[in-house]
Design a protein around this motif. Structure first.
Motif, PDB file in Angstrom:
ATOM      1  N   ARG A   1       0.860  -1.055   0.196  1.00  0.00           N
ATOM      2  CA  ARG A   1      -0.214  -0.114  -0.039  1.00  0.00           C
ATOM      3  C   ARG A   1       0.917   1.339  -0.005  1.00  0.00           C
ATOM      4  O   ARG A   1       1.846   1.388   0.827  1.00  0.00           O
ATOM      5  CB  ARG A   1      -0.942  -0.022   1.118  1.00  0.00           C
ATOM      6  N   PHE A   2       0.631   2.096  -0.885  1.00  0.00           N
ATOM      7  CA  PHE A   2       1.426   3.379  -1.084  1.00  0.00           C
ATOM      8  C   PHE A   2       0.322   4.759  -1.244  1.00  0.00           C
ATOM      9  O   PHE A   2      -0.427   4.528  -1.991  1.00  0.00           O
ATOM     10  CB  PHE A   2       2.283   3.249  -2.146  1.00  0.00           C
ATOM     11  N   ALA A   3       0.709   5.827  -0.584  1.00  0.00           N
ATOM     12  CA  ALA A   3      -0.035   6.852  -0.646  1.00  0.00           C
ATOM     13  C   ALA A   3      -0.180   7.403  -2.218  1.00  0.00           C
ATOM     14  O   ALA A   3      -1.387   7.770  -2.452  1.00  0.00           O
ATOM     15  CB  ALA A   3       0.464   7.931   0.319  1.00  0.00           C
ATOM     16  N   ILE A   4       0.897   7.386  -2.838  1.00  0.00           N
ATOM     17  CA  ILE A   4       0.705   7.775  -4.358  1.00  0.00           C
ATOM     18  C   ILE A   4      -0.376   7.107  -5.226  1.00  0.00           C
ATOM     19  O   ILE A   4      -1.211   7.623  -5.997  1.00  0.00           O
ATOM     20  CB  ILE A   4       2.253   7.889  -4.911  1.00  0.00           C
ATOM     21  N   GLN A   5      -0.068   5.699  -4.966  1.00  0.00           N
ATOM     22  CA  GLN A   5      -1.167   4.809  -5.709  1.00  0.00           C
ATOM     23  C   GLN A   5      -2.530   4.765  -5.303  1.00  0.00           C
ATOM     24  O   GLN A   5      -3.484   5.177  -6.175  1.00  0.00           O
ATOM     25  CB  GLN A   5      -0.692   3.555  -5.579  1.00  0.00           C
ATOM     26  N   GLN A   6      -2.643   5.114  -3.820  1.00  0.00           N
ATOM     27  CA  GLN A   6      -4.020   5.043  -3.359  1.00  0.00           C
ATOM     28  C   GLN A   6      -4.640   6.468  -3.898  1.00  0.00           C
ATOM     29  O   GLN A   6      -6.002   6.408  -4.229  1.00  0.00           O
ATOM     30  CB  GLN A   6      -4.188   4.914  -1.986  1.00  0.00           C
ATOM     31  N   LEU A   7      -3.971   7.501  -3.664  1.00  0.00           N
ATOM     32  CA  LEU A   7      -4.714   8.872  -4.074  1.00  0.00           C
ATOM     33  C   LEU A   7      -4.850   8.902  -5.601  1.00  0.00           C
ATOM     34  O   LEU A   7      -5.932   9.373  -5.890  1.00  0.00           O
ATOM     35  CB  LEU A   7      -3.603   9.960  -3.542  1.00  0.00           C
ATOM     36  N   ARG A   8      -3.712   8.335  -6.309  1.00  0.00           N
ATOM     37  CA  ARG A   8      -4.106   8.535  -7.935  1.00  0.00           C
ATOM     38  C   ARG A   8      -5.455   7.749  -8.305  1.00  0.00           C
ATOM     39  O   ARG A   8      -6.317   8.218  -8.944  1.00  0.00           O
ATOM     40  CB  ARG A   8      -3.045   7.697  -8.465  1.00  0.00           C
ATOM     41  N   ASP A   9      -5.641   6.328  -7.468  1.00  0.00           N
ATOM     42  CA  ASP A   9      -6.904   5.840  -7.896  1.00  0.00           C
ATOM     43  C   ASP A   9      -7.974   6.343  -7.102  1.00  0.00           C
ATOM     44  O   ASP A   9      -9.349   6.419  -7.855  1.00  0.00           O
ATOM     45  CB  ASP A   9      -6.825   4.273  -7.396  1.00  0.00           C
ATOM     46  N   GLN A  10      -8.106   7.070  -6.097  1.00  0.00           N
ATOM     47  CA  GLN A  10      -9.157   8.025  -5.465  1.00  0.00           C
ATOM     48  C   GLN A  10      -9.553   9.112  -6.203  1.00  0.00           C
ATOM     49  O   GLN A  10     -10.760   9.266  -6.431  1.00  0.00           O
ATOM     50  CB  GLN A  10      -8.390   8.268  -4.119  1.00  0.00           C
ATOM     51  N   ILE A  11      -8.788   9.974  -6.771  1.00  0.00           N
ATOM     52  CA  ILE A  11      -9.089  11.096  -7.464  1.00  0.00           C
ATOM     53  C   ILE A  11      -9.047  10.806  -9.148  1.00  0.00           C
ATOM     54  O   ILE A  11      -9.441  11.671  -9.998  1.00  0.00           O
ATOM     55  CB  ILE A  11      -8.037  12.229  -7.095  1.00  0.00           C
TER      56      ILE A  11
END
Length: 261
Positions: free
Chosen positions: A46-56
């Protein structure tokens, strides 16, 4: 016919968005989340950069990073040019953190203590050959608490809530500087004291590093106006502040009830 239990959900909770415009987005990073892939934690998925990319639904570019166990304001650009512009002037950004430390910290102190650069993996470099870099952190005590428990050899145990403003950006700077003045952060497995870390985890339900980036101020790359982003404390950190009666020592925007994201 026996019922089948539903499979546990693998869906991640949305990252709280603290600020967003056409070129930038800031989140309140939870403790335990890496910003991006790192050799220090090869098995993390889990990584913030991937999670935020998918989120927005669009690519994001990290402007800076926070340690995995540190929570708080984390800024991303929405394009590579903006990321480069913000990074070029990042040394002018003002960052504010809060932490819970062992003992009664000084009311106010400037820690001016050089730090040796720490590579992500010491096997890649001889630690003694790494350069020593100037490092300064301003520390202000916000509140104290005396716990009626003998965590070490004394019948009671003292702790402080401190505000930290790093003037330089060295790796683990705040954690290492607070250790240097004998007030290590609670929950710091590398630079802290295990007996206090274990007590907070087992008796106060606070098993994390009690360090949070609560405010970030920087000049916007489009226009130069000042952007100020605040991140409220979350999870067990926020609960501990309530439990120790420290809410009045913090600005309201750093308390969870003020959260809007």
């Amino acid at each position: 016919m026996a019922s089948v239990a539903p499979a546990p959900s693998t869906e991640l909770a949305p990252l709280p968005i603290l600020y967003r415009d056409d070129t930038l987005v800031a989140i309140n990073k939870p403790s335990g989340l890496l910003v991006h892939r790192s050799p220090i934690d090869k098995h993390e998925t889990r990584f913030a950069i991937q999670q935020l990319r998918d989120q927005i639904g669009q690519r994001v570019y990290p402007v800076h990073r926070l340690d995995k166990p540190t929570s708080g304001v984390l800024l991303f650009a929405l394009d590579s040019d903006t990321a480069r512009q913000v990074s070029q002037h990042w040394h002018r950004a003002q960052k504010c953190y809060v932490a819970v430390v062992r003992g009664y910290a000084p009311e106010q102190v400037l820690i001016d203590h050089p730090l040796r650069y720490e590579p992500d993996r010491y096997g890649d470099a001889d630690k003694s050959s790494c350069p020593v870099q100037a490092a300064q952190t301003e520390v202000k005590r916000l509140a104290c608490f005396e716990l009626g428990a003998a965590v070490e050899r004394y019948p009671t145990s003292r702790y402080s809530l401190v505000q930290c403003q790093p003037k330089t950006g060295r790796k683990h700077q705040i954690r290492r500087h607070l250790k240097h003045i004998s007030h290590p952060i609670i929950g710091d497995a590398k630079h802290g004291k295990g007996i206090h870390n274990r007590y907070f985890a087992e008796h106060l339900q606070a098993p994390r590093l009690l360090l949070a980036a609560t405010q970030l101020q920087f000049a916007h790359p489009n226009g130069g106006h000042t952007v100020c982003v605040d991140a409220p404390l979350t999870d067990c950190f926020a609960e501990l502040v309530r439990r120790f009666g420290w809410c009045n020592a913090l600005p309201p925007q750093w308390l969870p009830d003020h959260a809007t994201g």
